[in-house]
Design an enzyme around this catalytic site. Structure first.
Site, PDB file in Angstrom:
ATOM      1  N   THR A 175      33.426  69.787  64.650  1.00 43.73           N
ATOM      2  CA  THR A 175      32.481  70.890  64.780  1.00 43.73           C
ATOM      3  C   THR A 175      33.040  72.025  65.622  1.00 43.73           C
ATOM      4  OG1 THR A 175      30.661  69.332  64.575  1.00 43.73           O
ATOM      5  CG2 THR A 175      30.137  71.471  65.519  1.00 43.73           C
ATOM      6  N   GLU A 187      30.185  29.840  79.217  1.00 42.85           N
ATOM      7  CA  GLU A 187      30.933  28.670  78.752  1.00 42.85           C
ATOM      8  C   GLU A 187      30.615  28.406  77.285  1.00 42.85           C
ATOM      9  OE1 GLU A 187      30.031  25.506  81.443  1.00 42.85           O
ATOM     10  OE2 GLU A 187      30.741  26.671  83.157  1.00 42.85           O
ATOM     11  N   THR A 238      32.594  65.095  66.988  1.00 36.11           N
ATOM     12  CA  THR A 238      31.927  64.285  68.009  1.00 36.11           C
ATOM     13  C   THR A 238      31.459  62.924  67.494  1.00 36.11           C
ATOM     14  OG1 THR A 238      29.851  65.401  67.502  1.00 36.11           O
ATOM     15  CG2 THR A 238      31.144  66.269  69.342  1.00 36.11           C
ATOM     16  N   LYS A 281      28.242  58.609  72.226  1.00 32.74           N
ATOM     17  CA  LYS A 281      27.386  59.688  71.739  1.00 32.74           C
ATOM     18  C   LYS A 281      25.961  59.153  71.621  1.00 32.74           C
ATOM     19  CE  LYS A 281      27.082  63.369  68.310  1.00 32.74           C
ATOM     20  NZ  LYS A 281      27.513  63.873  67.008  1.00 32.74           N
TER      21      LYS A 281
END
Lengths: 405, 381
Positions: free
Chosen positions: A95, A363, A175, A248
């Site tokens: 972007t 465990e 992004t 994000k």
């Protein structure tokens, strides 16, 4: 990039972008005083062959000439020593390089259309901060970033940072999957020099675009001595995050990047690039991963957990021959299919879909042979598992890696 | 390490009983870390008459929980450390003193108490038989006390502040698990060298950055914007980052160098900003003799202007040598160093809240009144 397939590319997006800039007050503001950590006596010189407006209108012509792997020979490297820190922009698209039909379009645009020279030319203020060069690695939305691009990007950055006079690297990136690429780089970049991944939520051509300030701050941070040794950083919205912690968090807002429980590690404010935290996971010169000779990465996929999840997805992945599976679960829901996958030699990493908090190394999980992802989200656990599987398929050794990285 | 679910069961089983077996004691001969547990009080050291009372307790002799009771109720602590206890609470109020302003402890934590605990922490820092220290403290001002220690105690071993939001006696009391985890953190080598720590609600925070953000909830302590530096989970105590600001062994301040009498620590007071905040409050503080002033400004750190506002009063205060620091009431983000602020001779407090900026300014003023120096101190700590 929000709707990559719904928009027809404008005939000449670079011209549109230039027209936008005439109406945009941001680039005309002077650099903030005392912002540059670099020596102040050096005259500002042009460091990259910034494309003239005519060339900016034809981005394809630039991208064909770019992206040579050897940094010393790539276009954009300054022949003159300016004395400023040498920062290199590795442009991948996104972007921050996005172009829409008009400035009201902040959600409909094409990512990666604005090329590195224009991003740099947009900010003449940077000439006071860094000796900036560039490399065009790709020009795509972040959803199109694949192992091939990641390996190319990592190798180029490693080669650049290995040069004695380089100071840092800035990567422009979409992004949506930025956190994955940034974490990949965190695991494979061998240098302690600053590496800053930057993007924006609004396109280069959009109203109140956040890209220029983000990019300006990314370069400042990459040039900051305080950023050395802190691993790969992600910077948007004035905030510096560790690639290990950040995710994000929102589809469109400018404050989308957060490091949920662990928080930001610093800020790039007008007065100062300031840090509060040193990440303690393994990275940089301490990493054990080496991608120089790797041509591809083992295939790992993610399976989401929910009520009555059938296990058919895991069976399909077994049939497809993946090497590892990340279970993004709410509980261990896939016992039968999981056991089948492990019997075929696949490594199973368990994450939690809640978005923060650790998977305990109990465990019980160790007895099952699954690996706990600590507090990595599924998309980052996948990145680490791919790198881990390039070295070993031993579950306890992979658990060690998940504990350390 | 035994799983915590076992421990929790045993905590539940042992709580309130007068005698019980200590579960899963480590094998004889195993060397345990030595943790000193200092009580400065707190909800964790308080009890109400019935367990449903989780908000109205404390302040009376009968409400106090002595350190010995912690170990009796929570023998599980011994799984992680050899524990010795020290009591730094004010004496219990006598019946005739209760509710009076002169009663011990009625003033909350005092500078004199900060001094005595800091001195003791400094001794323990040098004591080679001690591996870690836990301090309990009332939550209301715990972050200030922890920050004071962070600045004036030269220590590399873990120092962990802890309290609970509900009293020791309360239903679903968070005290036992908080105390257990604080001891576990203090017994962890990796917790050393990171400055004074705070651990509640399974989180580990840095003393500089943690603040109480809610009145009653168990997640009240948050490091706004910056987040936790680690976690105390049942399987492991794990750190993800460490503070980069100066603290403890990197600090230029030390309890031994402060004015011997706590009354001589430079007086600094805080004022709040809001629309039409009057300047006369600042004038009154200057008249009272403060050496420094913290103005908790609006937004980016702005005091109120106007003829009768704070800005003019700040100028009057500065003319009398008072050092003025500005914080932001937003409780997130930094106050920045701007040319205008430099012209106005106002020191930005970075991202400290006013109560912490006050403590740092008090310490700074023991060294200097030079604004550039004070600014450096706020930049580095």
């Amino acid at each position: 990039m929000k709707h990559p397939r719904t928009l027809a590319l404008a005939g000449c997006c670079g011209v549109l972008a230039l027209a936008m800039r005439a109406a945009d007050p941001v680039p005309s503001k002077p650099a903030a005083p005392a912002a540059a950590p670099a020596p102040k006596t050096v005259p500002a010189t042009a460091t990259a062959p910034i494309a003239p407006p005519a060339a900016a209108a034809k981005p394809a012509a630039i991208s064909t000439a770019a992206a040579a792997p050897a940094p010393t020979a790539t276009p954009g490297t300054s022949p003159a020593a300016s004395g400023l820190p040498k920062i290199r922009l590795f442009a991948t698209g996104g972007t921050i390089q996005g172009s829409g039909e008009n400035r009201d379009n902040i959600a409909n645009y094409r990512a990666g259309q604005i090329k590195a020279p224009q991003i740099i030319a947009d900010l003449p203020e940077l000439k006071k901060i860094a000796d900036l060069s560039f490399s065009e690695v790709s020009s795509v939305a972040s959803g199109a970033i694949d192992a091939k691009v990641l390996l190319k990007l990592a190798n180029e950055i490693n080669a650049w940072l290995a040069l004695p006079d380089s100071a840092g690297a800035v990567i422009t990136h979409g992004t949506d999957t930025m956190e994955e690429s940034a974490y990949f780089l965190q695991l494979v970049i061998k240098s302690d020099k600053p590496v800053v991944v930057v993007g924006s939520m609004r396109p280069f051509t959009g109203l109140s675009r956040d890209g220029p300030l983000n990019f300006y701050n990314a370069v400042r941070t990459a040039a900051s001595p305080d950023a050395v040794g802190k691993g790969v950083l992600v910077l948007l919205n004035d905030t510096i995050h560790s690639a290990r912690f950040v995710t994000k968090n929102n589809t469109h807002r400018v404050d989308t990047f957060v490091s949920r429980e662990l928080g930001a590690i610093g800020y790039a404010d007008s007065d100062r690039v300031v840090f509060y935290r040193m990440p303690l996971t393994r990275f940089g010169s301490k990493t054990e991963f080496d991608v120089e000779k790797i041509e591809t990465l083992p295939i790992v996929d993610i399976v989401y957990g929910y009520q009555e999840a059938s296990g058919a997805a895991i069976e399909a992945l077994i049939a497809a021959g993946v090497k590892g599976i990340v279970l993004d679960g709410s509980a261990p829901p896939y016992n039968r299919a999981t056991l089948l996958a492990m019997s075929k030699g696949m490594v199973i990493v368990q994450c939690d879909r809640k978005g923060s908090g650790r998977i305990l190394t109990s465990e019980r999980s160790a007895g099952r042979g699954t690996v706990s992802a600590d507090n990595l989200n599924a998309q980052k656990a996948r990145i680490l598992l791919r790198l881990a599987l390039s070295k070993t398929s031993n579950a306890s050794e992979i658990q060690r890696m998940f504990n350390e990285y | 390490m035994k799983s915590l679910s076992l421990l929790l069961l045993s905590v539940a089983a042992s709580f309130g009983l007068s005698a019980q077996e200590i579960p899963n004691l480590p094998p004889p001969g195993l060397t345990m870390p030595h943790v000193v547990l200092i009580s400065m009080g707190g909800a964790i050291a308080s009890q109400a008459k019935d367990r449903m009372n989780i908000t109205d307790f404390g302040g009376q002799a009968a409400s106090r929980v002595d350190p010995e009771k912690w170990l009796k109720d929570l023998p599980d602590l011994r799984l992680f450390a050899h524990i010795t206890m020290e009591d730094f609470r004010p004496p219990a109020p006598k019946p005739e003193e209760e509710g009076k302003p002169e009663a011990p402890g009625a003033a909350g934590t005092t500078t004199a108490q900060l001094y005595s605990v800091a001195k003791r922490l400094q001794e323990l820092a040098k004591d080679e038989t001690v591996d870690g220290i836990v301090v309990t403290h009332d939550t209301n001002t715990m972050a200030e006390t922890a920050w004071f220690m962070d600045l004036v105690v030269d220590v590399k071993k873990p120092v962990v502040f802890v309290d609970s939001q509900r009293p020791w006696s309360g239903i679903a009391g968070d005290g036992p698990l908080n105390l257990l985890n604080a001891v576990r953190v203090a017994a962890t080598k990796a917790a050393g060298g990171k400055g004074v720590l705070h651990s509640m609600n399974q989180a580990i925070d840095a003393a500089r950055d943690v603040n109480e953000t809610s009145a009653y909830r168990v997640q009240a302590f948050q490091s706004t914007d910056l987040g936790v530096i680690g976690v105390a989970d049942p399987d492991i105590v794990k750190f993800y980052s460490e503070p980069t600001r100066r603290h403890t062994f990197k600090s230029e301040f030390n309890i031994a160098k402060l004015p011997a009498d706590p009354k001589n620590l430079p007086a600094v007071e805080c004022v709040y900003s809001y629309t039409e905040a009057p300047g006369y409050l600042i004038d009154a503080l200057v008249e009272h003799g403060v050496k420094g002033l913290v103005v908790d400004g609006t937004g980016g750190g702005s005091a109120t202007g106007g003829i009768n506002g704070q800005t003019e009063a700040i100028k009057r205060a500065q003319a009398k040598g008072v050092v003025v620091v500005v914080t932001t009431r937003t409780r997130g983000g930094r106050v920045q160093d701007t040319p205008h602020r430099r012209e106005s001779k106002i020191v930005p407090a970075d991202n400290l809240p006013p109560e912490k900026a006050r403590i740092l300014l008090q310490l700074a003023l023991t060294e200097t009144t030079d604004l550039a120096e004070v600014k450096r101190i706020f930049d580095e700590y």
